[in-house]
Design a protein around this motif. Sequence first.
Motif, PDB file in Angstrom:
ATOM      1  N   SER A  61      75.013  51.969  35.947  1.00  0.00           N
ATOM      2  CA  SER A  61      74.703  52.279  37.344  1.00  0.00           C
ATOM      3  C   SER A  61      76.011  52.330  38.134  1.00  0.00           C
ATOM      4  O   SER A  61      77.068  51.923  37.641  1.00  0.00           O
ATOM      5  CB  SER A  61      73.789  51.205  37.930  1.00  0.00           C
ATOM      6  OG  SER A  61      74.498  49.982  38.065  1.00  0.00           O
ATOM      7  N   VAL A  62      75.911  52.797  39.368  1.00  0.00           N
ATOM      8  CA  VAL A  62      77.083  52.806  40.246  1.00  0.00           C
ATOM      9  C   VAL A  62      77.649  51.391  40.346  1.00  0.00           C
ATOM     10  O   VAL A  62      78.855  51.178  40.212  1.00  0.00           O
ATOM     11  CB  VAL A  62      76.731  53.363  41.642  1.00  0.00           C
ATOM     12  CG1 VAL A  62      77.896  53.204  42.611  1.00  0.00           C
ATOM     13  CG2 VAL A  62      76.292  54.821  41.552  1.00  0.00           C
ATOM     14  N   ARG A  63      76.770  50.420  40.557  1.00  0.00           N
ATOM     15  CA  ARG A  63      77.220  49.027  40.666  1.00  0.00           C
ATOM     16  C   ARG A  63      77.923  48.570  39.388  1.00  0.00           C
ATOM     17  O   ARG A  63      78.949  47.887  39.441  1.00  0.00           O
ATOM     18  CB  ARG A  63      76.043  48.108  40.955  1.00  0.00           C
ATOM     19  CG  ARG A  63      75.439  48.275  42.331  1.00  0.00           C
ATOM     20  CD  ARG A  63      74.339  47.230  42.516  1.00  0.00           C
ATOM     21  NE  ARG A  63      73.481  47.573  43.610  1.00  0.00           N
ATOM     22  CZ  ARG A  63      72.180  47.858  43.496  1.00  0.00           C
ATOM     23  NH1 ARG A  63      71.580  47.841  42.317  1.00  0.00           N
ATOM     24  NH2 ARG A  63      71.475  48.160  44.556  1.00  0.00           N
ATOM     25  N   GLU A  64      77.349  48.923  38.232  1.00  0.00           N
ATOM     26  CA  GLU A  64      77.951  48.509  36.957  1.00  0.00           C
ATOM     27  C   GLU A  64      79.304  49.166  36.720  1.00  0.00           C
ATOM     28  O   GLU A  64      80.201  48.548  36.130  1.00  0.00           O
ATOM     29  CB  GLU A  64      77.005  48.809  35.801  1.00  0.00           C
ATOM     30  CG  GLU A  64      75.808  47.875  35.758  1.00  0.00           C
ATOM     31  CD  GLU A  64      74.758  48.279  34.747  1.00  0.00           C
ATOM     32  OE1 GLU A  64      74.118  47.368  34.194  1.00  0.00           O
ATOM     33  OE2 GLU A  64      74.574  49.497  34.501  1.00  0.00           O
ATOM     34  N   VAL A  65      79.477  50.401  37.175  1.00  0.00           N
ATOM     35  CA  VAL A  65      80.787  51.050  37.043  1.00  0.00           C
ATOM     36  C   VAL A  65      81.830  50.269  37.834  1.00  0.00           C
ATOM     37  O   VAL A  65      82.922  49.990  37.333  1.00  0.00           O
ATOM     38  CB  VAL A  65      80.740  52.527  37.499  1.00  0.00           C
ATOM     39  CG1 VAL A  65      82.146  53.118  37.590  1.00  0.00           C
ATOM     40  CG2 VAL A  65      79.871  53.363  36.562  1.00  0.00           C
ATOM     41  N   VAL A  66      81.492  49.905  39.053  1.00  0.00           N
ATOM     42  CA  VAL A  66      82.441  49.135  39.877  1.00  0.00           C
ATOM     43  C   VAL A  66      82.725  47.783  39.233  1.00  0.00           C
ATOM     44  O   VAL A  66      83.885  47.350  39.163  1.00  0.00           O
ATOM     45  CB  VAL A  66      81.917  48.970  41.317  1.00  0.00           C
ATOM     46  CG1 VAL A  66      82.861  48.108  42.146  1.00  0.00           C
ATOM     47  CG2 VAL A  66      81.724  50.344  41.965  1.00  0.00           C
ATOM     48  N   ASP A  95      84.490  43.959  24.655  1.00  0.00           N
ATOM     49  CA  ASP A  95      83.382  44.906  24.546  1.00  0.00           C
ATOM     50  C   ASP A  95      82.904  45.255  25.952  1.00  0.00           C
ATOM     51  O   ASP A  95      82.153  44.487  26.567  1.00  0.00           O
ATOM     52  CB  ASP A  95      82.266  44.287  23.711  1.00  0.00           C
ATOM     53  CG  ASP A  95      81.084  45.220  23.496  1.00  0.00           C
ATOM     54  OD1 ASP A  95      80.918  46.188  24.268  1.00  0.00           O
ATOM     55  OD2 ASP A  95      80.319  44.962  22.560  1.00  0.00           O
ATOM     56  N   GLU A  96      83.348  46.392  26.435  1.00  0.00           N
ATOM     57  CA  GLU A  96      83.036  46.782  27.814  1.00  0.00           C
ATOM     58  C   GLU A  96      81.540  46.894  28.054  1.00  0.00           C
ATOM     59  O   GLU A  96      81.056  46.602  29.151  1.00  0.00           O
ATOM     60  CB  GLU A  96      83.733  48.089  28.174  1.00  0.00           C
ATOM     61  CG  GLU A  96      83.307  49.270  27.337  1.00  0.00           C
ATOM     62  CD  GLU A  96      84.151  50.502  27.567  1.00  0.00           C
ATOM     63  OE1 GLU A  96      83.582  51.603  27.491  1.00  0.00           O
ATOM     64  OE2 GLU A  96      85.346  50.378  27.804  1.00  0.00           O
ATOM     65  N   ASN A  97      80.781  47.312  27.054  1.00  0.00           N
ATOM     66  CA  ASN A  97      79.331  47.431  27.231  1.00  0.00           C
ATOM     67  C   ASN A  97      78.662  46.066  27.333  1.00  0.00           C
ATOM     68  O   ASN A  97      77.748  45.882  28.135  1.00  0.00           O
ATOM     69  CB  ASN A  97      78.729  48.270  26.103  1.00  0.00           C
ATOM     70  CG  ASN A  97      79.151  49.716  26.225  1.00  0.00           C
ATOM     71  OD1 ASN A  97      79.037  50.335  27.279  1.00  0.00           O
ATOM     72  ND2 ASN A  97      79.686  50.278  25.155  1.00  0.00           N
ATOM     73  N   ALA A  98      79.122  45.107  26.544  1.00  0.00           N
ATOM     74  CA  ALA A  98      78.583  43.746  26.646  1.00  0.00           C
ATOM     75  C   ALA A  98      78.939  43.140  28.002  1.00  0.00           C
ATOM     76  O   ALA A  98      78.099  42.470  28.624  1.00  0.00           O
ATOM     77  CB  ALA A  98      79.113  42.877  25.510  1.00  0.00           C
ATOM     78  N   TYR A  99      80.173  43.376  28.438  1.00  0.00           N
ATOM     79  CA  TYR A  99      80.575  42.865  29.744  1.00  0.00           C
ATOM     80  C   TYR A  99      79.684  43.453  30.840  1.00  0.00           C
ATOM     81  O   TYR A  99      79.209  42.733  31.711  1.00  0.00           O
ATOM     82  CB  TYR A  99      82.042  43.204  30.041  1.00  0.00           C
ATOM     83  CG  TYR A  99      83.041  42.201  29.516  1.00  0.00           C
ATOM     84  CD1 TYR A  99      83.960  41.611  30.361  1.00  0.00           C
ATOM     85  CD2 TYR A  99      83.086  41.853  28.167  1.00  0.00           C
ATOM     86  CE1 TYR A  99      84.893  40.695  29.904  1.00  0.00           C
ATOM     87  CE2 TYR A  99      84.011  40.945  27.690  1.00  0.00           C
ATOM     88  CZ  TYR A  99      84.909  40.370  28.552  1.00  0.00           C
ATOM     89  OH  TYR A  99      85.831  39.464  28.092  1.00  0.00           O
ATOM     90  N   ALA A 100      79.468  44.757  30.805  1.00  0.00           N
ATOM     91  CA  ALA A 100      78.638  45.403  31.830  1.00  0.00           C
ATOM     92  C   ALA A 100      77.207  44.883  31.785  1.00  0.00           C
ATOM     93  O   ALA A 100      76.609  44.599  32.827  1.00  0.00           O
ATOM     94  CB  ALA A 100      78.669  46.917  31.659  1.00  0.00           C
ATOM     95  N   ALA A 101      76.665  44.745  30.579  1.00  0.00           N
ATOM     96  CA  ALA A 101      75.286  44.284  30.430  1.00  0.00           C
ATOM     97  C   ALA A 101      75.103  42.854  30.934  1.00  0.00           C
ATOM     98  O   ALA A 101      74.018  42.488  31.394  1.00  0.00           O
ATOM     99  CB  ALA A 101      74.860  44.384  28.964  1.00  0.00           C
TER     100      ALA A 101
END
Length: 172
Positions: A61-66, A95-101
Amino acid sequence: MSQSPGRPGTDEYAEFYAPYIAAVKEPLLDTLEAEAGEWGALLASVPPDREGYRYAPGKWSVREVVGHVTDAERMFTVRAMAFARGDRSHFPSFDENAYAANSGADGRTLADLAEEFTTVRRATVLLLRSFDEEVWSRRGVASGYEFTVRSLAWIIAGHSRHHRRVLAERYL
């Protein structure tokens, strides 16, 4: 206070980061400072109903990108500080995806995330400006690759610029 470091040579970073570095204008430290304002303007233009928008299934999401840009800046800055201080530890990948999740970004307001990014960026610039000229060429290992302090500073700027462009083009 340090002058902006010149553009790093190709032997100072993993090839993956070349497009990020190529996208950044000199002088680097001034660019990093100015970009904080550019991020602020972009995020202020996002309507509240678009903060959770994802341009495709499975995308952030926009928030997750930020949140990702802020997290990545912290990671790159920690590495730059460690190498500047002579730390010879090998820093693992993250792991950028784990961090975002696991960031909780979607449960926060975009205004709050924007404030956090601005604060992190200010701290990044203050740290980088504190480095003496000889610090920029110090090296360390992260993600199995050798980097200089200089290259990490440029990667911070290029990574941020990349994601700001993606937000503008695909989300807004």
